[in-house]
Motif scaffolding. Structure first.
Motif, mmCIF file in Angstrom:
data_model
loop_
_atom_site.group_PDB
_atom_site.id
_atom_site.type_symbol
_atom_site.label_atom_id
_atom_site.label_comp_id
_atom_site.label_asym_id
_atom_site.label_seq_id
_atom_site.Cartn_x
_atom_site.Cartn_y
_atom_site.Cartn_z
ATOM 1 N N TYR A 62 0.841 -1.188 0.000
ATOM 2 C CA TYR A 62 0.000 0.000 0.000
ATOM 3 C C TYR A 62 0.884 1.248 0.000
ATOM 4 N N LEU A 63 0.695 2.106 -1.011
ATOM 5 C CA LEU A 63 1.594 3.235 -1.196
ATOM 6 C C LEU A 63 1.709 4.164 0.017
ATOM 7 N N PRO A 64 0.621 4.503 0.697
ATOM 8 C CA PRO A 64 0.760 5.401 1.860
ATOM 9 C C PRO A 64 1.649 4.831 2.967
ATOM 10 N N ALA A 65 1.924 3.522 2.938
ATOM 11 C CA ALA A 65 2.810 2.935 3.949
ATOM 12 C C ALA A 65 4.275 3.261 3.684
ATOM 13 N N LEU A 66 4.580 3.699 2.476
ATOM 14 C CA LEU A 66 5.967 4.008 2.110
ATOM 15 C C LEU A 66 6.401 5.355 2.657
ATOM 16 N N GLU A 67 7.654 5.449 3.017
ATOM 17 C CA GLU A 67 8.209 6.738 3.467
ATOM 18 C C GLU A 67 8.393 7.677 2.281
ATOM 19 N N ALA A 125 12.462 12.225 -9.718
ATOM 20 C CA ALA A 125 11.189 12.702 -9.177
ATOM 21 C C ALA A 125 10.786 11.803 -8.025
ATOM 22 N N THR A 126 10.391 12.407 -6.921
ATOM 23 C CA THR A 126 10.051 11.657 -5.715
ATOM 24 C C THR A 126 8.774 12.216 -5.114
ATOM 25 N N ILE A 127 7.945 11.324 -4.611
ATOM 26 C CA ILE A 127 6.797 11.722 -3.800
ATOM 27 C C ILE A 127 7.180 11.430 -2.358
ATOM 28 N N THR A 128 7.225 12.462 -1.547
ATOM 29 C CA THR A 128 7.636 12.306 -0.164
ATOM 30 C C THR A 128 6.485 11.760 0.680
ATOM 31 N N GLY A 129 6.781 11.475 1.944
ATOM 32 C CA GLY A 129 5.755 10.970 2.838
ATOM 33 C C GLY A 129 4.584 11.921 3.013
#
Length: 115
Positions: free
Chosen positions: A27-32, A49-53
């Motif tokens: 599950y993506l929201p579990a990633l930092e 490109a990064t999506i942060t927490g």
């Protein structure tokens, strides 16, 4: 353990577009954080490109205004929309995620931009 599988690479002429996808096993929201790196011949691997927490995207200066990172939590998939591609964008694009203080990598997908 996190598995990441990229797809969507290919060959395109300069000025063209490609959209990469990265299927993530958790599950993506579990990633930092989750995002994309580029490995070009003779060049150090760089973060593109990064999506942060917090959900905020961070881009390398070289791709700002041309690339857009996004995610679909329902599909556990991260995307990289690449527009106005340049020959310097050629390389292997790797999806990467940070989870419980470890970094995980996909196998990469090749993007080749011809001028």
């Amino acid at each position: 353990q996190v598995q990441l599988v990229e797809s969507g690479g290919g060959s395109v002429q300069a000025g063209g577009s490609l959209k990469l996808s990265c299927a993530v096993s958790i599950y993506l929201p579990a990633l930092e954080s989750v995002g994309w790196y580029r490995q070009a011949p003779g060049i150090q691997r760089e973060s593109i490109a990064t999506i942060t927490g917090s959900g905020s995207p961070v881009y390398a200066d070289s791709v700002k205004g041309r690339f857009t990172v996004s995610k679909d939590n329902a599909k556990n998939t991260v995307f990289l929309q690449m527009n106005d591609l340049e020959s310097e964008d050629t390389g292997v694009y790797l999806c990467s995620a940070r989870y419980v203080l470890r970094r995980y990598w996909g196998q990469g997908t090749q993007v080749t931009v011809s001028s």
